[in-house]
Motif scaffolding. Structure first.
Motif, short mmCIF file in Angstrom:
data_model
loop_
_atom_site.label_atom_id
_atom_site.label_comp_id
_atom_site.label_asym_id
_atom_site.label_seq_id
_atom_site.Cartn_x
_atom_site.Cartn_y
_atom_site.Cartn_z
N PRO A 48 34.80 28.75 38.94
CA PRO A 48 35.48 28.34 37.71
C PRO A 48 34.59 27.45 36.85
O PRO A 48 33.82 26.66 37.37
CB PRO A 48 36.69 27.54 38.22
N ASN A 71 44.34 37.70 29.19
CA ASN A 71 44.12 36.76 30.29
C ASN A 71 45.32 36.74 31.21
O ASN A 71 46.33 37.40 30.97
CB ASN A 71 43.75 35.36 29.79
N ALA A 72 45.18 35.96 32.27
CA ALA A 72 46.20 36.01 33.32
C ALA A 72 47.58 35.62 32.82
O ALA A 72 48.59 35.97 33.42
CB ALA A 72 45.79 35.10 34.45
N ASP A 104 40.46 38.75 31.76
CA ASP A 104 40.14 37.52 32.47
C ASP A 104 40.85 37.43 33.82
O ASP A 104 41.94 37.99 33.98
CB ASP A 104 40.60 36.33 31.61
N GLU A 105 40.24 36.71 34.73
CA GLU A 105 40.86 36.38 36.03
C GLU A 105 41.49 37.58 36.72
O GLU A 105 42.66 37.55 37.08
CB GLU A 105 41.94 35.29 35.85
N GLY A 108 43.40 37.51 40.04
CA GLY A 108 44.80 37.09 40.08
C GLY A 108 45.74 38.27 40.21
O GLY A 108 46.93 38.10 40.42
N ALA A 136 36.14 37.25 37.27
CA ALA A 136 36.86 36.91 38.51
C ALA A 136 36.16 35.76 39.22
O ALA A 136 34.94 35.59 39.08
CB ALA A 136 36.92 38.12 39.44
N ASN A 137 36.92 34.96 39.91
CA ASN A 137 36.32 33.89 40.72
C ASN A 137 35.96 34.42 42.09
O ASN A 137 34.88 34.23 42.59
CB ASN A 137 37.30 32.72 40.92
N THR A 238 47.80 27.61 34.59
CA THR A 238 47.92 29.04 34.87
C THR A 238 49.38 29.50 34.84
O THR A 238 50.30 28.70 34.99
CB THR A 238 47.28 29.42 36.23
N ILE A 243 46.80 32.68 41.48
CA ILE A 243 45.88 31.61 41.09
C ILE A 243 46.50 30.25 41.42
O ILE A 243 45.84 29.36 41.94
CB ILE A 243 45.51 31.74 39.60
#
Ligand SMILES: Nc1ncnc2c1ncn2[C@@H]1O[C@H](COP(=O)(O)OP(=O)(O)OP(=O)(O)O)[C@@H](O)[C@H]1O
Length: 486
Positions: A48, A71-72, A104-105, A108, A136-137, A238, A243
């Protein structure tokens, strides 16, 4: 207050700190797409705050693409995704420019969710003609296994500690404040390569007034463990279940402490009453589960408590709150440490009362209530009670006030016999005082007859008794058996 991370988000790849190889790979990818070649979407994977989303926006800006970001927090269901990625793919945007899609993300997403899950995204990506960048993380999540084959994976490492100070210096300059180089270095080393965290730390120090080195020392260390501050930011910002639940995974604080943190920071972030009420509702439910875990040792309930606490409160908000929030530790902790002394004093008093009254310290609390009333109304009785419970001056003062304490103590002093100063004359014979000998209890009185006689007499008696018993046994008439009843 505007978040500095947004305000100073780099507009061009040139302003993005570090990540030189990634920048080069992105440039080659987009230029080949512009050149008419088919390219797989890019998946930027990294920790992140390392700049994944920033990189996507920067390249779009440099090559004059419009960005559509999912995004998420958006409702990424099947329809929305296919509408954005699918139909918009071949057309140009209203501005006549091409479009870059940013998802994004993606970690999740859950694997089997058929309304916007990974499988659906993969299907849609195959038909997409516009360039797509995913971020992604944790790309090694099992749910993303299949997705990894449909993309070009680029690992974005954390930002190098040396690349962070120039970014912080530039922001300080633009915000118009001076900052010691030592503090800049301290923020950078605390950030553990998370530039977003570093900028947030700078902002929180700057908004607190003057930036002192002492304050900077207090910054959470993000290198070793994930800090509770990060967990707060993730949960508060979030709107995604996965997440939120993973936010506290590497946090060193225990679940009870995390609960206090959420409870403290929820009203700072959730400004709509409805969101706040719902957030606290989830938190209270989590508390019920947690209570069960502790009381009954049902550790299976632990994960429900944790999910309600993190995801429950995260999803309680209708939409993300933008803007900077200064999260802080629970006030209850500072209050507890401030009141430690007085709580200890109360404990000591309760212990003394409990000891004298043979009760628990919990019950002794009632006595304390009565004591304070008695202290205020009757100094004589109070004096006796104080002596009985062996309370010190400090303790009396703690339960009442200085004036009343003085009164009680003077009553006690008045009761004490005055010590005679003159020594008795040597010639004078001291008066003989007859000692009062208490009457001995009867049981211990010695028998009046000589011991031997008493023993002989008792033996004789018992022999006689035994004989008569023997006789009784021998007498068949007197023996009652069951037959005798028929
Ligand atoms: N390499 C960088 N150069 C300059 N600024 C950066 C960089 N990385 C992060 N930042 C700053 O941190 C903010 C957050 O970065 P960004 O949203 O790109 O991180 P991310 O890697 O996408 O994080 P997440 O995984 O949490 O979505 C940006 O708005 C920007 O201000």
């Amino acid at each position: 207050m505007e978040e500095w991370v947004e305000k100073y988000r780099p507009k061009s790849l040139n302003d993005v700190a570090g990540h030189n190889k990634t920048k080069q790979a992105l440039i080659e990818w987009i230029e080949s797409i512009i050149g008419g070649q088919n390219q797989k979407p890019i998946l930027l994977a990294g920790p992140p705050g390392s700049g994944k989303t920033t990189l996507a926006y920067a390249i779009a800006n440099d090559y004059a693409f419009d960005v559509i970001e999912l995004n998420a927090s958006d409702k990424r269901n099947k329809d929305v995704i296919s509408q954005v990625v699918g139909t918009a793919a071949t057309s140009k945007s209203l501005t006549g420019r091409r479009t870059l899609i940013v998802l994004d993300e993606v970690d999740g997403l859950s694997g089997n969710d058929d309304r916007g899950g990974v499988a659906e995204i993969i299907k849609v990506l195959k038909t997409a003609e516009n360039p797509v960048i995913l971020t992604a993380n944790d790309v090694y999540k099992p749910a993303l296994m299949t997705l990894r084959n449909s993309v070009n994976l680029i690992n974005v490492g954390s930002v190098h500690t040396n690349s962070i100070p120039p970014v912080l210096r530039r922001i300080a300059l633009k915000e118009g404040f001076e900052i010691d180089e030592k503090i800049i270095k301290m923020i950078a080393s605390h950030s553990g390569g998370d530039l977003r965290a570093a900028i947030n730390d700078l902002q929180s120090l700057a908004t607190g007034g003057s930036i002192e080195i002492e304050d900077a020392k207090e910054l959470p260390d993000r290198d070793s463990e994930k800090s509770i501050f990060d967990a707060m930011r993730i949960i508060m910002k979030t709107t995604h279940y996965d997440i939120a639940t993973s936010a506290t995974r590497d946090v060193k604080e225990d679940i009870g402490t995390i609960e206090e943190w959420i409870s403290e920071n929820l009203p700072k972030e959730y400004l709509k009453y409805k969101d706040l009420a719902e957030g606290y509702d989830y938190l209270s439910k989590s508390d019920v589960f947690l209570g069960r875990v502790y009381r009954r040792q049902y550790f299976g309930l632990w994960r429900y408590a944790s999910a309600l606490m993190t995801a429950g409160t995260a999803l309680a908000k209708e939409e993300k709150y933008r803007g900077f929030t200064r999260y802080g530790p629970p006030a209850i902790f500072t209050k507890l440490s401030r009141t430690k002394g007085s709580r200890q004093k109360m404990k000591d008093i309760l212990k003394k009362i409990a000891l004298k009254t043979h009760t628990s310290t919990k019950r002794a609390r009632n006595t304390v209530d009565y004591l304070t009333v008695i202290f205020e109304s009757n100094a004589e009785v109070s004096a006796e009670l104080v002596e009985y419970y062996e309370l010190t001056k400090d303790e009396i003062e703690f339960l009442t006030n200085k004036t009343i304490t003085k009164k009680i103590l003077s009553v006690i002093a008045g009761k004490k016999p005055k010590v005679k100063k003159e020594t008795p004359k040597k010639t004078e014979k001291p008066k003989e005082v007859m000692p009062i000998i208490p009457k001995r209890p009867r049981i211990s009185e010695p028998p009046k007859e000589p011991l031997k006689e008493v023993i002989e007499e008792t033996l004789e008696k018992s022999v006689e008794k035994a004989d008569t018993k023997e006789e009784k046994k021998k007498d068949p008439k007197k023996q009652a058996t069951l037959d005798s009843f028929f």
